[in-house]
Design an enzyme around this catalytic site. Structure first.
Site, PDB file in Angstrom:
ATOM      1  CG  HIS A 123      -1.834   1.266   1.451  1.00 47.38           C
ATOM      2  ND1 HIS A 123      -2.725   1.934   0.603  1.00 47.38           N
ATOM      3  CD2 HIS A 123      -1.762   2.558   2.441  1.00 47.38           C
ATOM      4  CE1 HIS A 123      -3.320   2.791   0.709  1.00 47.38           C
ATOM      5  NE2 HIS A 123      -2.826   3.123   2.070  1.00 47.38           N
ATOM      6  CG  ASP A 221      -9.355   5.305   8.155  1.00 47.21           C
ATOM      7  OD1 ASP A 221      -9.919   6.348   9.264  1.00 47.21           O
ATOM      8  OD2 ASP A 221      -8.274   5.747   8.573  1.00 47.21           O
ATOM      9  CB  THR A 245     -12.519   5.112  11.989  1.00 53.80           C
ATOM     10  OG1 THR A 245     -11.984   6.459  11.312  1.00 53.80           O
ATOM     11  CG2 THR A 245     -12.240   3.459  11.818  1.00 53.80           C
ATOM     12  CD  GLU A 346      -3.736   0.649  -1.939  1.00 54.73           C
ATOM     13  OE1 GLU A 346      -1.904   0.231  -2.197  1.00 54.73           O
ATOM     14  OE2 GLU A 346      -4.600   0.678  -1.476  1.00 54.73           O
TER      15      GLU A 346
END
Length: 399
Positions: A123, A221, A245, A346
């Site tokens: 990540h 999150d 969250t 991503e």
């Protein structure tokens, strides 16, 4: 073998028994454990003296029970297993089983402090490539310490709580503007729930992780990437993270995960002594991310570079104390493949490569009305599967 209907073969069998807090028809919050698609009312069980926990199971949240420590956690778990497997207890226990469909699940513990880490090398490298093209993907300190930040405990919410799209400043070529986030994202994570507290000035060494951590929850999150990108220079996450969250309603005790520990990735360069955990172990947790009902990613927690024990050791090495109900999260879980990423930043490579969903629509970031569900499983004893509940949220328009 449990006498409870549906428990045989269930990922919520007696090998699991996650703790939660539920509200039945009478409206009073009660502590319970899940068995199959039922909840065992531990408040009622302790009131009937079927379990002894000093009244901790009669509280509306888990915090007092969390302070009791591992010997008591083990004793209570063993007693629950006995109650759910010995036919001699069936007559007394069966009236305390409540169908999940008839209860509301609540936040299982009062969150003390919330810390979020950044422990996936995949990540961190992906984010580095997206935000800093042409530069080294990892910053120089990343492999020397678990990077983290202190989040906002007051906006930790239980699964199924709607998430209102946050508003804030974002940068543009013409200067900052204010408005709803246009790049709303998720981060699929695993959270660790602290039980036994420490005193101010008392570090928690890596070999005392299991003395202090009761269990785990799944975490989403939520992240406003455009707000985050403008505000985090030169400091850290703030309004882009603090609006919500989400955590799962079930806390899976570490004892249910005894068969899920696996060797963690090798660390090079060698870490400093206070972070050297031997054995160097992570958890074989297999996450799944669904976007509007389409499975878009399967992040593997076993690939996380920094282990949970290292995270807790680093969190406390400066003398910071922990309290029952403190939550520290792993950071986004991402594997080496695009199909294993734990954020849409991503997955869509910064919004440049839209994802096609099963309903024929495409997405880069979250739109109003979108729902995201994160689930996970772990290997259990004798070939069984441990389900870790789910964390789900639906995006509502900005206010």
């Amino acid at each position: 073998m449990s006498w409870v209907d549906g428990a045989a073969g269930s990922p919520y069998g007696v090998h699991n028994l996650p703790y939660g807090v539920f509200r039945p028809a009478d409206g009073r919050a009660r502590i319970g454990v899940r068995i199959a698609d039922l909840v065992l009312d531990l408040d009622g069980a302790e009131a009937a003296e079927l379990i002894l926990a000093g009244g901790a199971l009669r509280e509306p949240v888990l915090n007092q029970f969390l302070t009791l420590g591992r010997p008591q956690w083990t004793a209570v778990r063993s007693r629950i297993v006995e109650l759910l497997t010995d036919d001699d207890h069936r007559a007394a226990v069966e009236p305390l089983l409540v169908p999940l469909a008839e209860v509301e699940l609540l936040l299982p513990f009062a969150v003390g402090d919330y810390v979020d880490f950044y422990s996936s090398e995949h990540h961190a490298a992906n984010v580095g490539q997206i935000f800093r093209p042409g530069q080294p993907p990892l910053l120089p300190n990343w492999k020397h310490l678990p990077i983290g930040y202190h989040g906002r405990a007051g906006t930790v919410v239980v699964s199924d709580t709607p998430v209102v799209r946050p508003s804030g400043q974002r940068g543009t070529p013409d200067g900052p503007v204010f408005g709803p986030s246009r790049r709303l994202d998720i981060e699929a994570e695993v959270g660790f729930v602290v039980g036994v507290p420490t005193e101010l000035g008392e570090p928690v060494p890596v070999d005392r992780f299991t003395d202090h951590v009761f269990g785990i929850v799944l975490v989403n999150d939520w992240s406003a990437r455009d707000i985050q990108a403008w505000e985090y220079q030169p400091l850290g996450p703030f309004l882009g993270k603090s609006f919500a969250t989400s955590v799962s309603a079930w806390v899976t005790p570490l004892e249910a995960l005894a068969d899920a520990w696996v060797p963690a990735p090798a660390q090079d360069p060698a870490v400093l002594d206070y972070l050297a955990d031997a054995p160097h172990l992570g958890l074989d947790l297999r996450l799944t991310v669904d976007w509007n009902g389409t499975t878009v990613s399967r992040p593997p927690f076993a690939t996380m570079y920094w282990t949970p024990a290292q995270q807790l050791a680093h969190l406390t090495v400066n003398g910071a104390s922990v309290r029952a109900g403190d939550l520290f999260a792993s950071g986004t879980v991402s594997g080496p493949d695009r199909s294993q990423t734990g954020s849409f930043l991503e997955l869509t490579w910064g919004g440049s490569e839209p994802v096609q969903l099963d309903d024929g629509t495409s997405r880069t970031f979250l739109e109003d009305g979108d729902s995201v569900t994160v689930t996970a499983t772990a290997p259990g004893p004798n070939g069984t599967t441990v389900a870790l509940g789910e964390v789900r949220g639906t995006v509502r328009p900005a206010r």
